[in-house]
Write an enzyme that holds these catalytic residues in place. Structure first.
Site, short mmCIF file in Angstrom:
data_model
loop_
_atom_site.label_atom_id
_atom_site.label_comp_id
_atom_site.label_asym_id
_atom_site.label_seq_id
_atom_site.Cartn_x
_atom_site.Cartn_y
_atom_site.Cartn_z
CB SER A 171 -1.27 0.85 -4.69
OG SER A 171 -1.67 0.75 -3.35
CB CYS A 172 0.40 5.63 -5.18
SG CYS A 172 1.04 7.28 -4.88
N PRO A 173 1.87 5.19 -2.18
CG PRO A 173 2.86 6.32 -0.32
CD PRO A 173 1.63 5.52 -0.75
CG MET A 174 3.73 1.16 -0.12
SD MET A 174 4.67 1.99 1.19
CE MET A 174 6.03 0.86 1.40
CG ASP A 188 0.12 1.95 -8.90
OD1 ASP A 188 -0.82 2.24 -9.67
OD2 ASP A 188 0.44 2.67 -7.94
#
Length: 81
Positions: A17-20, A44
């Site tokens: 999930s964000c920011p990955m 995501d």
């Protein structure tokens, strides 16, 4: 569903999930040659806007297409320089 792009590499960030997704996408594009296309597979839903925003604000890359394929979001990014 399959896009008609000749991809140089596929990056699987499903489950992240964000920011990955954006961070891993940036890292993967750094290793590409100009003209190469990276396919990013994410789960995501926020990756649709996150990767679009990143590509729009980043020199050297172009978002070619985004496809919602069931629970997977496919992003195609071309390295331009």
């Amino acid at each position: 569903m399959s896009a008609e792009f000749d991809t140089a590499e596929t990056l699987d960030v499903k489950g992240a999930s964000c920011p990955m997704p954006v961070l891993k996408t940036k890292s993967a594009t750094d290793g590409l040659d100009p003209g190469d296309i990276l396919e990013v597979l994410a789960t995501d839903s926020g990756s649709m806007s996150d990767i679009d925003g990143w590509a729009s604000g980043t020199g050297g890359v172009e978002l070619v297409d985004q496809i919602e394929d069931g629970d997977v979001y496919r992003h195609y990014i071309r390295k331009t320089e």
